[in-house]
Each structure stands twice: as structure tokens, then as C-alpha cells.
Design a protein around this motif. Structure first.
Motif, PDB file in Angstrom:
ATOM      1  N   ALA A  76       0.853  -1.187   0.000  1.00  0.00           N
ATOM      2  CA  ALA A  76       0.000   0.000   0.000  1.00  0.00           C
ATOM      3  C   ALA A  76       0.890   1.239   0.000  1.00  0.00           C
ATOM      4  N   VAL A  77       0.285   2.388  -0.143  1.00  0.00           N
ATOM      5  CA  VAL A  77       1.015   3.649  -0.081  1.00  0.00           C
ATOM      6  C   VAL A  77       1.671   3.788   1.291  1.00  0.00           C
ATOM      7  N   LEU A  78       2.955   4.102   1.299  1.00  0.00           N
ATOM      8  CA  LEU A  78       3.692   4.258   2.550  1.00  0.00           C
ATOM      9  C   LEU A  78       3.672   5.720   2.985  1.00  0.00           C
ATOM     10  N   HIS A  79       3.359   5.939   4.264  1.00  0.00           N
ATOM     11  CA  HIS A  79       3.284   7.294   4.800  1.00  0.00           C
ATOM     12  C   HIS A  79       4.529   7.698   5.583  1.00  0.00           C
ATOM     13  N   SER A  80       5.250   6.718   6.134  1.00  0.00           N
ATOM     14  CA  SER A  80       6.452   7.061   6.891  1.00  0.00           C
ATOM     15  C   SER A  80       7.416   5.891   6.889  1.00  0.00           C
ATOM     16  N   CYS A  81       8.680   6.188   7.247  1.00  0.00           N
ATOM     17  CA  CYS A  81       9.708   5.159   7.350  1.00  0.00           C
ATOM     18  C   CYS A  81      10.752   5.608   8.364  1.00  0.00           C
ATOM     19  N   ILE A  82      11.279   4.669   9.148  1.00  0.00           N
ATOM     20  CA  ILE A  82      12.333   4.952  10.120  1.00  0.00           C
ATOM     21  C   ILE A  82      13.262   3.753  10.214  1.00  0.00           C
ATOM     22  N   PHE A  83      14.467   3.977  10.778  1.00  0.00           N
ATOM     23  CA  PHE A  83      15.390   2.896  11.109  1.00  0.00           C
ATOM     24  C   PHE A  83      15.249   2.547  12.591  1.00  0.00           C
ATOM     25  N   SER A  84      15.520   1.292  12.919  1.00  0.00           N
ATOM     26  CA  SER A  84      15.697   0.933  14.322  1.00  0.00           C
ATOM     27  C   SER A  84      17.057   1.435  14.787  1.00  0.00           C
ATOM     28  N   ALA A 103      13.475  -6.256   7.172  1.00  0.00           N
ATOM     29  CA  ALA A 103      14.938  -6.331   7.161  1.00  0.00           C
ATOM     30  C   ALA A 103      15.443  -5.462   6.021  1.00  0.00           C
ATOM     31  N   LYS A 104      16.708  -5.083   6.055  1.00  0.00           N
ATOM     32  CA  LYS A 104      17.246  -4.201   5.022  1.00  0.00           C
ATOM     33  C   LYS A 104      17.256  -4.854   3.637  1.00  0.00           C
ATOM     34  N   ASN A 105      17.153  -6.183   3.591  1.00  0.00           N
ATOM     35  CA  ASN A 105      17.093  -6.860   2.292  1.00  0.00           C
ATOM     36  C   ASN A 105      15.676  -6.920   1.722  1.00  0.00           C
ATOM     37  N   GLY A 106      14.699  -6.337   2.461  1.00  0.00           N
ATOM     38  CA  GLY A 106      13.332  -6.274   1.958  1.00  0.00           C
ATOM     39  C   GLY A 106      12.389  -7.306   2.520  1.00  0.00           C
ATOM     40  N   ASN A 107      12.872  -8.246   3.321  1.00  0.00           N
ATOM     41  CA  ASN A 107      11.994  -9.268   3.910  1.00  0.00           C
ATOM     42  C   ASN A 107      11.123  -8.656   5.011  1.00  0.00           C
ATOM     43  N   CYS A 108       9.832  -8.957   4.958  1.00  0.00           N
ATOM     44  CA  CYS A 108       8.928  -8.472   5.989  1.00  0.00           C
ATOM     45  C   CYS A 108       9.034  -9.363   7.226  1.00  0.00           C
ATOM     46  N   LEU A 109       9.365  -8.785   8.368  1.00  0.00           N
ATOM     47  CA  LEU A 109       9.593  -9.554   9.587  1.00  0.00           C
ATOM     48  C   LEU A 109       8.380  -9.547  10.520  1.00  0.00           C
ATOM     49  N   LYS A 110       7.698  -8.404  10.642  1.00  0.00           N
ATOM     50  CA  LYS A 110       6.588  -8.281  11.587  1.00  0.00           C
ATOM     51  C   LYS A 110       5.516  -7.355  11.020  1.00  0.00           C
ATOM     52  N   CYS A 111       4.240  -7.644  11.378  1.00  0.00           N
ATOM     53  CA  CYS A 111       3.113  -6.805  10.984  1.00  0.00           C
ATOM     54  C   CYS A 111       2.326  -6.401  12.230  1.00  0.00           C
ATOM     55  N   PHE A 112       1.857  -5.161  12.241  1.00  0.00           N
ATOM     56  CA  PHE A 112       1.075  -4.635  13.369  1.00  0.00           C
ATOM     57  C   PHE A 112      -0.281  -4.184  12.831  1.00  0.00           C
ATOM     58  N   ASP A 113      -1.295  -4.974  13.123  1.00  0.00           N
ATOM     59  CA  ASP A 113      -2.628  -4.788  12.561  1.00  0.00           C
ATOM     60  C   ASP A 113      -3.618  -4.505  13.687  1.00  0.00           C
ATOM     61  N   GLY A 114      -4.307  -3.360  13.615  1.00  0.00           N
ATOM     62  CA  GLY A 114      -5.255  -3.034  14.675  1.00  0.00           C
ATOM     63  C   GLY A 114      -5.963  -1.714  14.454  1.00  0.00           C
ATOM     64  N   HIS A 115      -5.358  -0.834  13.661  1.00  0.00           N
ATOM     65  CA  HIS A 115      -5.997   0.445  13.366  1.00  0.00           C
ATOM     66  C   HIS A 115      -7.138   0.249  12.364  1.00  0.00           C
ATOM     67  N   MET A 116      -8.097   1.159  12.413  1.00  0.00           N
ATOM     68  CA  MET A 116      -9.245   1.085  11.516  1.00  0.00           C
ATOM     69  C   MET A 116      -9.077   1.955  10.280  1.00  0.00           C
ATOM     70  N   ARG A 117      -8.073   2.822  10.311  1.00  0.00           N
ATOM     71  CA  ARG A 117      -7.809   3.679   9.156  1.00  0.00           C
ATOM     72  C   ARG A 117      -6.295   3.774   8.950  1.00  0.00           C
ATOM     73  N   ALA A 118      -5.876   4.522   7.952  1.00  0.00           N
ATOM     74  CA  ALA A 118      -4.470   4.594   7.567  1.00  0.00           C
ATOM     75  C   ALA A 118      -3.568   4.971   8.740  1.00  0.00           C
ATOM     76  N   VAL A 119      -2.393   4.352   8.778  1.00  0.00           N
ATOM     77  CA  VAL A 119      -1.385   4.662   9.790  1.00  0.00           C
ATOM     78  C   VAL A 119      -0.432   5.701   9.196  1.00  0.00           C
ATOM     79  N   ASN A 120      -0.312   6.851   9.868  1.00  0.00           N
ATOM     80  CA  ASN A 120       0.456   7.968   9.325  1.00  0.00           C
ATOM     81  C   ASN A 120       1.915   7.992   9.755  1.00  0.00           C
ATOM     82  N   CYS A 121       2.212   7.421  10.914  1.00  0.00           N
ATOM     83  CA  CYS A 121       3.544   7.584  11.476  1.00  0.00           C
ATOM     84  C   CYS A 121       3.824   6.455  12.455  1.00  0.00           C
ATOM     85  N   CYS A 122       5.105   6.208  12.719  1.00  0.00           N
ATOM     86  CA  CYS A 122       5.490   5.200  13.703  1.00  0.00           C
ATOM     87  C   CYS A 122       6.815   5.603  14.342  1.00  0.00           C
ATOM     88  N   ALA A 123       7.057   5.087  15.542  1.00  0.00           N
ATOM     89  CA  ALA A 123       8.312   5.345  16.256  1.00  0.00           C
ATOM     90  C   ALA A 123       8.605   4.141  17.127  1.00  0.00           C
TER      91      ALA A 123
END
Length: 546
Positions: A76-84, A103-123
Motif C-alpha cells: 500500500a502507499v507508505l506514509h512514513s519510514c524509520i530505522f531501528s 529487514a534491510k534486504n526487503g523481507n517483511c519480519l513483523k506486521c502490526f494490525d489493529g488500526h481502523m484507518r491509515a497509519v500515518n507515522c510510527c516510532a
């Protein structure tokens, strides 16, 4: 800004991200996406930049050479990105209501599903144990990173939460919203509770960040300002309700030092306007809802009106009962003092009674044709009274009984009225979603204030005489230019605002009642109206805006 303080990265709707040399200000690299670039973030070692875009991808770039190292294809459209903190993870938020760790090679490691609308930011915290997300569903959520399980939801914002951040240890979380406020949340009992509400911007917020030492918070908004907040000196947000039922009315003493509130819990409360601290609780002040409260001009007296048909006069400082006034035959809706020690009250018994505020004796009774009289006001000389009822406001000469009808509101009650300090204008608020300005001499409508989307419950002139304020069921309070009708500022609440009262000493400060609390709204700058939604008035120095 990169951690080594060499580079600045920017993202843009022009489908590029750009890296700039801080020392020279020159562009170093132009990094292209096929669509809008929504966010950029440097790795902690300053060697890499991650960009996210509306093309549903995140891309990893080498900062020195500007070459793309990896492309992470999202869903989906990405709204934000950060490094650990160790630069091993890239965390994204997206329009499919999800946050993900890659992971930096593009593998998806974890998903956080619970919001009812678009997620704008993360930290994420430094130890990678806690993740916070901000969403268009008006919520921020806190997650256990290891299990991907939600720890708690941060509720309180009344519009989309656009940004979030947390301190490295996760003890504080900051959220920013389109409701023109930022909030600081404190870790407590395996969750988070509100610590501070930061209000001072006059337009929706766009971003928020903590300083690296966690002592300051930074917020930006579409009002073209960035504000820096000192967290250590911010007052704690009082989590205890100020009343045990809805607060129906409030008033500020003329010296600007005290607030009195009354409501459905049948009690009166005096508060210090500087600190928000409770000065006096008068429990059981009446036997029914307290409909209105007012200070006398000298501040020595306070009046309260009630559905139990009575009025009571209290000492304006100690809260000691001085008199109980009886004379109305139904619920008393409104009370107001004049400058020459008169008390004017209106009731569902179709009467307006004028009392001697000192002796408590009835001076005059004005009988009205309407089924009820909702509100009233009196001029500075004590010769004119304004009343409101269904669809109509009326200007009455006390001596002759002659009146002018102010017709314009349609389809509902005219809920409130006020007279300007120079006695030239009347302001009214109605169920037709408008407030209106009238000329006292001619009775003609001069200005219609449009913008509210539901009943306008309350209205008042500010002390400077050039602005008016209104409060509405639509959960907003608004400030308007008096003569032009131009809307100057909007304050958003989580629930309807029942009343509004201006400060007699500060034309930019006013108090609203909403739910079981009151809020003091005060400006950050003289040139713009903004607000502070905790029980604290931000005092301003005339020489230095603070």
C-alpha cells in the motif's frame, strides 16, 4: 538531519528526495521515486537513507554516492519510514491501516494490525521493544514489538493523529493531531496516561518530535510555525473530573483571577485561573441543575441560577451564602450583574426580574409574551435589557417597556445574547447554526457569523470590543472579527461546548465548558489567537511574547 550533522534530507511531492550539505547548503544528491516521496530517514551510522513513497515502496540509498541499494516493495502507499537504533530494521506505516518491520534486504519480519484507518507515522524505542503508531482513526497505539500485540490505545484526540514519537526509554510518548493539539503521554502501570496537552498552534499539526535528551518536545503545524516545549516545566494534566456531571456555565471575575463553574451536579466550584487549582467547592449549592453563574463587577458577589426556581448570592471569594432570592415561578435560565449593582434574571415563567444586587429586593418585573426567556443582558446604564426566546431576541427599555424585536434567527431558540461594552451592539447565538450582530439603536442585523455546523449555544464580546466568540454543539469554539464576520480561529473539542466566557483582562483569552470540565484557552502570541486546553493560563509579558 544525519547523526553526524553533515546532511539534511528532504522529501517532496515532486517525486524526489534530496540530500543537502549542511555546511554549504548545496544539493548533493537527487533521489527519484515514480510518485510522491512521503518520508525520509537517516540510519544511525549516517551511511544510509531510507525513503518511502506513494509508489508503495521504500528504498534504501547510499548517502555518499546516492545509489539505490535496495527496494522494499510494500502492499500500500507508505506514509512514513524509520530505522531501528541498530539500523537492522526499517519500519514503515501505510494506507492499509498497518505498520510493518522489514529487514534491510526487503523481507517483511513483523506486521502490526489493529488500526481502523491509515497509519500515518510510527516510532520505536532504542531497545526495539515498544512501537507506537499514529492513525487517521483518531488513535495512537502502543505495541509489544516481540509479540506484535497491542499494549494500549491512546485516546483523546478528536481528529486524525498525524505524527508520533517516543523517548529512547519509552517513558514518554508524544502525539500530534489535526485537532490543533499535541499530547504527552506518560508510561504508567504497563500502559500510558495523559500527562500534558500542548495547545498553541492555530492550525492542524503536521509533525512532532522529542529532543534527543527527552527534555524538549517540538511540534510543527500548517500555521507556519514550529514550537519548542520544555517538558520539565509543563503542568501535569489533571485527570480528575472538575465536576461530577456536565458543566453548564462558567464566569470569570473582572480581575481575571477566579473562575466559577456550575452544572448538573448541583455544585459550585471556584478555581484559580493562574494554576487551575480548586479554591472552593460548594457542594449541594442547589437542589437541581445550576443553569448559570455570574460575578458582580466588583467581584464581591457571585450569583447562581437553578432549575429549582431559586437564585443564590454567594461571597465572591469565600463562597459563603449571602442570600437566597425567590420570585420566579419556574426554572431560572440566566443571571447577569450590571455595572450599577443590579441583577437581571430570566426564567421559563416568561419573566425577566431586575433585583437590587445588594439588598436582594425586586426592582422591576418584565413579563414577556414568549413561552420562556432563555437569556438576558443589561447595558452599562441599567436602562436597556436584551432577552432571547424562540427565534426572537428583544431590546427592552426598562422604564417604558417599549421593545425592538430582533428577527433573523429561524427554526429554533435564540440561546444566548450579549451587549458590547459601549452598548452599541447586541450579539445573539441560535439553533440555526449562526451568531448575529445587531445595532442597538436601529435594531437592524449587521453581521451574520457562519461556520458552525450545529446549534450555537453561547456567545460573547471580547474585552477589546473588536472580536466575538461563540461555542457550539458542533464541538468547536470560534473567534470572529466583529465587524467583518471573518472567522479568525477555531478550537476543536472532543464533545459539544456548552458555554463560553471571555476574560475581562485579556481579549485573547476565554473559558469554555465541555462535558464535566472547563478549559482555559489563551494565545501563544498577540498577533494570532490560539489556545491552551489544560487548566492553565499562559501569562504574556507585554514586552516579550512568551
Amino acid at each position: 538531519i544525519s547523526k553526524n550533522d553533515k546532511w539534511i534530507a528532504t522529501s517532496s511531492k515532486d517525486e524526489t528526495a534530496r540530500i543537502w550539505n549542511i555546511e554549504t547548503g548545496l544539493e548533493v544528491h537527487c533521489l527519484e521515486h515514480p510518485r510522491e516521496v512521503t518520508c525520509v530517514a537517516f540510519s544511525h551510522d549516517s551511511n544510509y537513507l531510507v525513503t518511502s513513497g506513494a509508489d508503495m515502496s521504500a528504498r534504501l540509498w547510499d548517502v555518499e554516492c546516492g545509489i539505490q541499494q535496495e527496494k522494499i516493495q510494500a502492499l500500500a502507499v507508505l506514509h512514513s519510514c524509520i530505522f531501528s537504533s541498530d539500523d537492522q530494521w526499517i519500519i514503515t506505516s501505510s494506507s492499509d491501516n498497518m505498520a510493518r518491520i522489514y529487514a534491510k534486504n526487503g523481507n517483511c519480519l513483523k506486521c502490526f494490525d489493529g488500526h481502523m484507518r491509515a497509519v500515518n507515522c510510527c516510532a520505536i524505542t532504542y531497545d526495539k521493544k515498544i512501537l507506537v503508531t499514529a492513525s487517521n482513526d483518531f488513535l495512537a497505539k502502543v505495541w509489544n514489538v516481540e509479540t506484535c500485540v497491542e499494549i494500549c490505545s491512546l485516546q483523546g484526540h478528536s481528529q486524525e493523529v498525524v505524527s508520533c514519537d517516543l523517548t529512547e526509554d519509552g517513558s514518554l510518548i508524544m502525539t500530534a493531531s489535526k485537532d490543533i493539539s499535541a499530547r504527552i503521554w506518560l508510561a504508567k502501570n504497563e500502559g500510558y496516561e495523559i500527562k500534558n496537552i500542548l495547545v498553541g498552534h492555530v492550525s492542524p499539526l503536521t509533525c512532532c518530535k522529542f529532543s534527543s535528551d527527552g527534555k524538549r518536545a517540538i511540534s510543527s503545524a500548517s500555521d507556519k510555525t514550529v514550537k519548542v516545549w520544555d517538558i520539565e516545566i509543563l503542568p501535569l494534566q489533571d485527570s480528575e473530573p472538575q465536576h461530577n456531571g456536565d458543566v453548564l456555565n462558567c464566569a470569570i471575575s473582572n480581575d481575571g483571577n477566579r473562575i466559577v463553574t456550575g452544572g448538573k451536579d448541583q455544585a459550585l466550584r471556584y478555581f484559580d485561573i493562574q494554576t487551575g487549582k480548586l479554591l472552593k467547592l460548594i457542594d449541594g449549592a442547589h437542589s437541581n441543575d445550576v443553569t448559570c453563574v455570574a460575578f458582580s463587577y466588583d467581584g464581591f458577589r457571585c450569583c447562581s441560577s437553578c432549575k429549582d426556581w431559586t437564585l443564590k448570592i454567594w461571597d465572591g471569594t469565600s463562597g459563603k451564602l449571602r442570600q437566597t432570592l425567590e420570585g420566579h415561578g419556574a426554572a431560572v435560565n440566566y443571571c447577569v450583574f450590571s455595572k450599577n449593582n443590579l441583577l437581571i434574571t430570566s426564567s421559563n415563567d416568561k419573566k425577566v426580574i431586575i433585583w437590587d444586587a445588594i439588598s436582594g429586593a425586586q426592582r422591576t418585573t418584565l413579563k414577556q409574551d414568549a413561552s420562556w426567556v432563555l437569556s438576558c443582558a443589561i447595558d452599562s446604564t441599567g436602562s436597556l435589557v436584551v432577552t432571547t426566546t424562540y427565534e426572537i431576541a428583544k431590546i427592552i427599555e426598562i422604564k417604558t417597556g417599549k421593545s425592538k424585536l430582533l428577527r433573523g434567527h429561524v427554526g429554533g431558540d435564540v440561546n444566548d445574547c450579549d451587549l458590547s461594552n459601549d452598548d452599541k451592539f447586541v450579539l445573539t447565538a441560535g439553533d440555526d447554526k449562526t451568531a448575529r450582530l445587531w445595532d442597538v439603536k436601529s435594531g437592524l442585523e449587521l453581521v451574520k457569523y457562519r461556520g458552525h455546523t450545529s446549534y450555537v449555544y453561547s456567545c460573547a464580546f471580547t474585552s477589546c470590543g473588536t472580536r466575538v466568540i461563540t461555542a457550539s454543539r458542533d464541538k468547536t469554539a470560534r473567534m470572529w472579527e466583529m465587524k467583518s464576520g471573518v472567522e479568525l480561529a477555531v478550537y476543536f473539542s472532543e464533545i459539544p461546548i456548552s458555554s463560553i466566557a471571555p476574560s475581562p483582562t485579556d481579549p485573547y483569552c476565554f473559558v469554555i465548558t465541555t462535558g464535566n470540565e472547563f478549559r482555559i484557552l489563551a494565545p501563544a502570541h498577540r498577533s494570532a489567537c490560539s489556545e491552551h486546553s489544560s487548566a492553565l493560563l499562559l501569562k504574556k509579558d507585554d514586552d516579550e511574547n512568551k
